[in-house]
Design an enzyme around this catalytic site. Structure first.
Site, PDB file in Angstrom:
ATOM      1  N   HIS A   1     -29.790 -14.993  17.863  1.00 13.79           N
ATOM      2  CA  HIS A   1     -29.869 -13.552  18.150  1.00 13.79           C
ATOM      3  C   HIS A   1     -29.546 -12.667  16.938  1.00 13.79           C
ATOM      4  O   HIS A   1     -29.154 -11.514  17.107  1.00 13.79           O
ATOM      5  CB  HIS A   1     -28.945 -13.205  19.334  1.00 13.79           C
ATOM      6  CG  HIS A   1     -27.477 -13.409  19.046  1.00 13.79           C
ATOM      7  ND1 HIS A   1     -26.583 -13.816  20.011  1.00 13.79           N
ATOM      8  CD2 HIS A   1     -26.741 -13.251  17.925  1.00 13.79           C
ATOM      9  CE1 HIS A   1     -25.377 -13.901  19.489  1.00 13.79           C
ATOM     10  NE2 HIS A   1     -25.441 -13.551  18.222  1.00 13.79           N
TER      11      HIS A   1
ATOM     12  N   HIS B   1     -20.671  -8.549  21.417  1.00 14.82           N
ATOM     13  CA  HIS B   1     -19.935  -8.588  20.154  1.00 14.82           C
ATOM     14  C   HIS B   1     -19.009  -7.379  20.066  1.00 14.82           C
ATOM     15  O   HIS B   1     -19.165  -6.524  19.199  1.00 14.82           O
ATOM     16  CB  HIS B   1     -20.902  -8.614  18.969  1.00 14.82           C
ATOM     17  CG  HIS B   1     -21.835  -9.796  18.957  1.00 14.82           C
ATOM     18  ND1 HIS B   1     -22.917  -9.921  19.796  1.00 14.82           N
ATOM     19  CD2 HIS B   1     -21.837 -10.920  18.189  1.00 14.82           C
ATOM     20  CE1 HIS B   1     -23.550 -11.061  19.541  1.00 14.82           C
ATOM     21  NE2 HIS B   1     -22.919 -11.680  18.578  1.00 14.82           N
TER      22      HIS B   1
ATOM     23  N   GLU C   1     -21.216 -20.096  19.396  1.00 12.45           N
ATOM     24  CA  GLU C   1     -22.153 -19.435  20.324  1.00 12.45           C
ATOM     25  C   GLU C   1     -23.046 -20.453  21.036  1.00 12.45           C
ATOM     26  O   GLU C   1     -23.556 -20.201  22.120  1.00 12.45           O
ATOM     27  CB  GLU C   1     -23.026 -18.413  19.563  1.00 12.45           C
ATOM     28  CG  GLU C   1     -22.259 -17.188  19.095  1.00 12.45           C
ATOM     29  CD  GLU C   1     -23.103 -16.206  18.265  1.00 12.45           C
ATOM     30  OE1 GLU C   1     -22.650 -15.077  18.075  1.00 12.45           O
ATOM     31  OE2 GLU C   1     -24.204 -16.569  17.803  1.00 12.45           O
TER      32      GLU C   1
ATOM     33  N   HIS D   1     -23.670 -21.029  11.920  1.00 17.16           N
ATOM     34  CA  HIS D   1     -23.389 -19.902  11.035  1.00 17.16           C
ATOM     35  C   HIS D   1     -21.915 -19.531  11.065  1.00 17.16           C
ATOM     36  O   HIS D   1     -21.240 -19.720  12.052  1.00 17.16           O
ATOM     37  CB  HIS D   1     -24.273 -18.676  11.308  1.00 17.16           C
ATOM     38  CG  HIS D   1     -24.146 -17.991  12.638  1.00 17.16           C
ATOM     39  ND1 HIS D   1     -24.335 -18.604  13.846  1.00 17.16           N
ATOM     40  CD2 HIS D   1     -23.902 -16.684  12.943  1.00 17.16           C
ATOM     41  CE1 HIS D   1     -24.216 -17.721  14.829  1.00 17.16           C
ATOM     42  NE2 HIS D   1     -23.937 -16.550  14.324  1.00 17.16           N
TER      43      HIS D   1
HETATM   44  C1  DHB Z   1     -25.252 -12.471  12.173  1.00 18.47           C
HETATM   45  C2  DHB Z   1     -25.350 -13.429  13.162  1.00 18.47           C
HETATM   46  C3  DHB Z   1     -24.805 -13.207  14.440  1.00 18.47           C
HETATM   47  O1  DHB Z   1     -24.821 -14.119  15.446  1.00 18.47           O
HETATM   48  C4  DHB Z   1     -24.223 -11.990  14.713  1.00 18.47           C
HETATM   49  O2  DHB Z   1     -23.780 -11.784  15.973  1.00 18.47           O
HETATM   50  C5  DHB Z   1     -24.107 -11.015  13.730  1.00 18.47           C
HETATM   51  C6  DHB Z   1     -24.632 -11.257  12.460  1.00 18.47           C
HETATM   52  C7  DHB Z   1     -25.842 -12.690  10.816  1.00 18.47           C
HETATM   53  O3  DHB Z   1     -26.224 -13.814  10.499  1.00 18.47           O
HETATM   54  O4  DHB Z   1     -25.953 -11.723  10.066  1.00 18.47           O
HETATM   55 FE    FE Z   2     -23.641 -13.401  17.248  1.00 18.66          FE
END
Ligand code: DHB
Ligand code: FE
Length: 280
Positions: free
Chosen positions: A12, A59, A240, A193
Site C-alpha cells: 500500500h 497509520h 504488516e 520494508h
Molecule cells: C512507505 C511504506 C508504507 O507501508 C507506509 O505505510 C508508508 C511509507 C514507504 O515505503 O515509503
Molecule cells: Fe504502511
C-alpha cells in the site's frame, strides 16, 4: 447466501497513490510497477465483486495513539478520505455495507474475536492505495467496501495465527449472510520494508518469495510464524504482512487458483508484492 469468490493481496506504499494522483505512472521509475498490476485490473473488470472486505492498517490517521484497537470493523454508510498532511487524496469516498458489516461483527464477536465497532472513520493510504491499484482512476469505486483496520503500528500486534483464525471466522460469517453477494477479501500492506532506524531501507527478497509461496500452498503452516520473525526478516513495517493471513484464512480449504502474482523492488522504501487468488 453470500460467498467469498477471491482474495487479493497488495502493498500500500503511499508514493504509489501520489504517482497516480500526480500523473506520473508512465515515468520510468513507476512504469514497471503499474504494468505489473495490469493483468489484475483486467481480471477485476470481469470479476468485480459486490463487496470488498478490506483488511488494512491505519497509520495514526483515524486512530491517534490515544486509542488503538487491535481489530476494528467499519460499519458506516460512507467513509471519508483522510487528510494525511497534504490534503485528502483526490479519490472517491468509500461506500460501506452496514448490513453485512453488522452481520459479520455479530458472527465474529460471538466466535470470540473482540472487534471494535467503528461508526465513523476516515480511511488512509492503507485502504485507498490498494483500491487505486486495482481499479485505477475512477469517479466512484465500483463496489461497496467494508474497512477492517488491524493494529500493526503500536506493539503488541496480533499474531499471524490469530489473524488466520480470524479469517476462518470471517469466512463462516460471510457464508451465513442471507443475500447472494460476491465478496472479495483483501489483505494489504507489506512486503519487506523498514522506514526508520539503522536498518531503514531493508528489503528481503528471499523472505518475500518464501512468504508468497507458503501463503498460496500452506497458509496454516505460515500462520505459525512468530511475529518477531517478520520484524527480524522483513523489517519493522514488514509486520504488516500478518494482515494477509486474514484474507487467506477466509478462502476455502481447497487449493486456490493463482490468477496473478507479481513482485517488484522498489517502490519508495518498500518491496511491492501482489497476488490474486480465486476460490475453486
Ligand atoms: C512507505 C511504506 C508504507 O507501508 C507506509 O505505510 C508508508 C511509507 C514507504 O515505503 O515509503
Ligand atoms: Fe504502511
Amino acid at each position: 447466501m453470500a460467498r467469498v469468490t477471491a482474495s487479493v493481496y497488495t502493498s500500500h506504499v503511499p508514493a504509489i497513490g501520489a504517482a497516480m494522483d500526480l500523473g506520473k505512472t508512465h515515468e520510468p521509475y513507476w512504469q514497471p510497477l503499474f504494468a505489473g498490476y495490469e493483468p489484475s485490473r483486467a481480471w477485476m473488470k470481469a470479476n468485480t465483486p459486490d463487496v470488498i472486505f478490506l483488511v488494512y492498517n491505519d497509520h495514526a490517521n483515524a486512530f491517534s495513539l490515544d486509542i488503538v484497537p487491535t481489530f476494528a470493523i467499519g460499519c458506516a454508510e460512507t467513509f471519508a478520505i483522510a487528510d494525511e498532511g497534504w490534503g485528502p487524496r483526490p479519490v472517491p469516498a468509500v461506500r460501506g455495507h452496514p448490513e453485512l458489516a453488522a452481520h459479520i461483527a455479530q458472527s465474529v464477536i460471538q466466535d470470540d474475536f473482540d472487534l471494535t465497532i467503528v461508526n465513523r472513520m476516515d480511511v488512509d493510504h492503507g485502504l485507498t492505495v490498494p483500491l487505486s491499484l486495482l481499479f485505477g482512476k475512477v469517479d466512484a469505486w465500483p463496489c461497496r467496501v467494508i474497512p477492517f483496520p488491524v493494529n500493526v503500528v503500536l506493539y503488541p500486534v496480533p499474531s499471524g495465527r490469530r489473524c488466520f483464525q480470524l479469517g476462518r471466522a470471517l469466512r463462516k460469517a460471510i457464508a451465513s449472510f442471507d443475500a447472494p453477494l460476491k465478496v472479495q477479501v483483501w489483505g494489504t500492506g507489506g512486503m519487506s520494508h523498514q522506514l526508520q532506524g539503522p536498518r531503514a531501507g531493508l528489503i528481503n527478497r528471499e523472505f518475500d518469495m518464501a512468504f508468497l509461496d507458503q501463503l498460496i500452498a500452506d497458509p496454516e503452516a505460515l500462520s505459525r510464524k512468530p511475529h518477531i520473525e517478520y520484524v527480524r526478516e522483513a523489517g519493522s513495517e514488514g509486520i504488516e504482512l500478518v494482515m494477509w493471513l486474514i484474507a487467506r484464512g477466509a478462502m476455502s480449504d481447497s487449493p486456490p487458483r493463482v490468477v496473478h502474482r507479481f513482485y517488484h523492488v522498489p517502490a519508495s522504501n518498500t518491496a511491492v508484492g501482489h497476488l490474486v487468488l480465486e476460490n475453486t
